[in-house]
Design a protein around this motif. Sequence first.
Motif, short mmCIF file in Angstrom:
data_model
loop_
_atom_site.label_atom_id
_atom_site.label_comp_id
_atom_site.label_asym_id
_atom_site.label_seq_id
_atom_site.Cartn_x
_atom_site.Cartn_y
_atom_site.Cartn_z
N VAL A 51 0.84 -1.20 0.00
CA VAL A 51 0.00 0.00 0.00
C VAL A 51 0.88 1.25 0.00
CG1 VAL A 51 -1.66 1.35 1.35
CG2 VAL A 51 -1.96 -1.12 1.10
N SER A 55 0.87 4.11 -2.88
CA SER A 55 0.62 5.51 -2.51
C SER A 55 1.74 6.42 -3.03
CB SER A 55 0.50 5.64 -1.00
OG SER A 55 0.35 6.99 -0.62
N MET A 109 -2.56 -4.30 -7.14
CA MET A 109 -2.47 -2.87 -6.81
C MET A 109 -1.48 -2.12 -7.70
SD MET A 109 -2.78 -2.43 -2.69
CE MET A 109 -3.09 -0.68 -2.96
N ILE A 137 -8.21 11.08 -7.06
CA ILE A 137 -7.83 9.70 -6.71
C ILE A 137 -6.87 9.70 -5.54
CG2 ILE A 137 -6.65 7.62 -7.53
CD1 ILE A 137 -7.67 8.27 -10.34
N CYS A 138 -5.87 10.59 -5.58
CA CYS A 138 -4.92 10.72 -4.48
C CYS A 138 -5.63 11.11 -3.18
CB CYS A 138 -3.85 11.75 -4.81
SG CYS A 138 -2.70 11.27 -6.10
N PHE A 141 -7.74 8.10 -1.81
CA PHE A 141 -6.88 7.05 -1.29
C PHE A 141 -6.21 7.48 0.01
CE2 PHE A 141 -2.85 4.72 -1.05
CZ PHE A 141 -3.32 3.42 -1.13
N CYS A 144 -8.61 7.26 2.86
CA CYS A 144 -8.78 5.87 3.30
C CYS A 144 -7.62 5.43 4.19
CB CYS A 144 -8.88 4.94 2.09
SG CYS A 144 -10.38 5.17 1.11
#
Length: 296
Positions: A51, A55, A109, A137-138, A141, A144
Motif C-alpha cells: 500500500v 501511494s 495494486m 484519486i490521491c 486514497f 482511506c
Amino acid sequence: MTSDSFAHLTLAFGLLGNAVSFMVFLSPLPTFYKVYKKKSTEGFQSVPYVVGLFSAMLWIYYALLKANAMLLITINSVGCFIQTFYICFFLFYAPKKARIESLKLITMMIVVGFGLIVVLTQFFATGVTRVTIVGWICLVFALCVFIAPLGVLRQVIKTKSVEYMPILLSAALTLNAITWFFYGLLLRDFNIAIPNVLGITFGVLQMILYFVYKNKKPIISDEKVSELKSIETVLEQPKISGKKDQEIIDVVKLSAALVCSIPTVAKINENNEVVDDHMAEKAAAHVPNHTIEVGA
C-alpha cells in the motif's frame, strides 16, 4: 507577506515534510531486523508496504502532472525505493503461501491498479482535467489510509491499553501530517492539504488516548483468560517421574512464554510502524494492522 517570503515558507514546510516523512519511512527497520535474525517473516504481512508503494507511486504521478510539486517527487521517490526494498526483503524470507499472496496483491495494486490509472487518465483525459482526476484519486486514497487508525483508537479504548500505540510514532505521524498540511495549504493544493487534516486529527486523538490510558490497568480479553487457564491446567497435571517429564513441563512453560511475547505492530500503522506490520495469528483478532503514512 511578500511573494518571496511566501515561497520560502512553502519551501521550508516542504523540506521539513521530506525530513519527517523519511524518518517515518525508516520506522519499520527494527521489524525487518527481527525478520533477518529469525530468517522468517512469521506472522508479518506485506500489505502495509505494498500500500505504501502504491501511494508513493500515485503521488509521484500526480506531482509530475503539476508544475510546482518537486518536493512531492523527491520524498515519494525515496519512499518508492524504501518500500520496494521492504517488499523484496519480505518476499525473500516469507514462506511460500505468504509469498504467493503478496505477489497477488502486488499484481492487483501496482500492475493492474496503478497501470489502469495511468493508462485511462493519459488516453481519456487532458490538461487540467487529468490533473483534477488524479488529484481526486490521491485525495480519496489518502483519506482511506488516514481513516485506518480508527481501529487502533477503538482497540485502545476497548482494552484500556496503549501497548500497540507507541507515543513517539504517533507524535512523528502527527508532525508529518502538520507539515504536509501547511505545504499543501501554501501551495493552495487541497488534494494535499485536506487528507492531512484527518492525519492531524487522528494523531492528536492518539496522543490524548495515550496519556489517558498509559497508567490504566489493561483489560484481559475472554480468549486470553481461557488460554491462560488452559495453560495452568496443563501445568497442574500430575508429574510423571523422570527427566523426560521435566522436559515436557519446560516445553509447556516455554510455549506459554512465547504466546505472551510474540510482538505485534499496530497499523496506522505498522507499529507501521509505518508502523509498519507484524502480528501473531492469536493477536490478529484484537490488534489492527499499522497504517502506512504517505509522504503527502
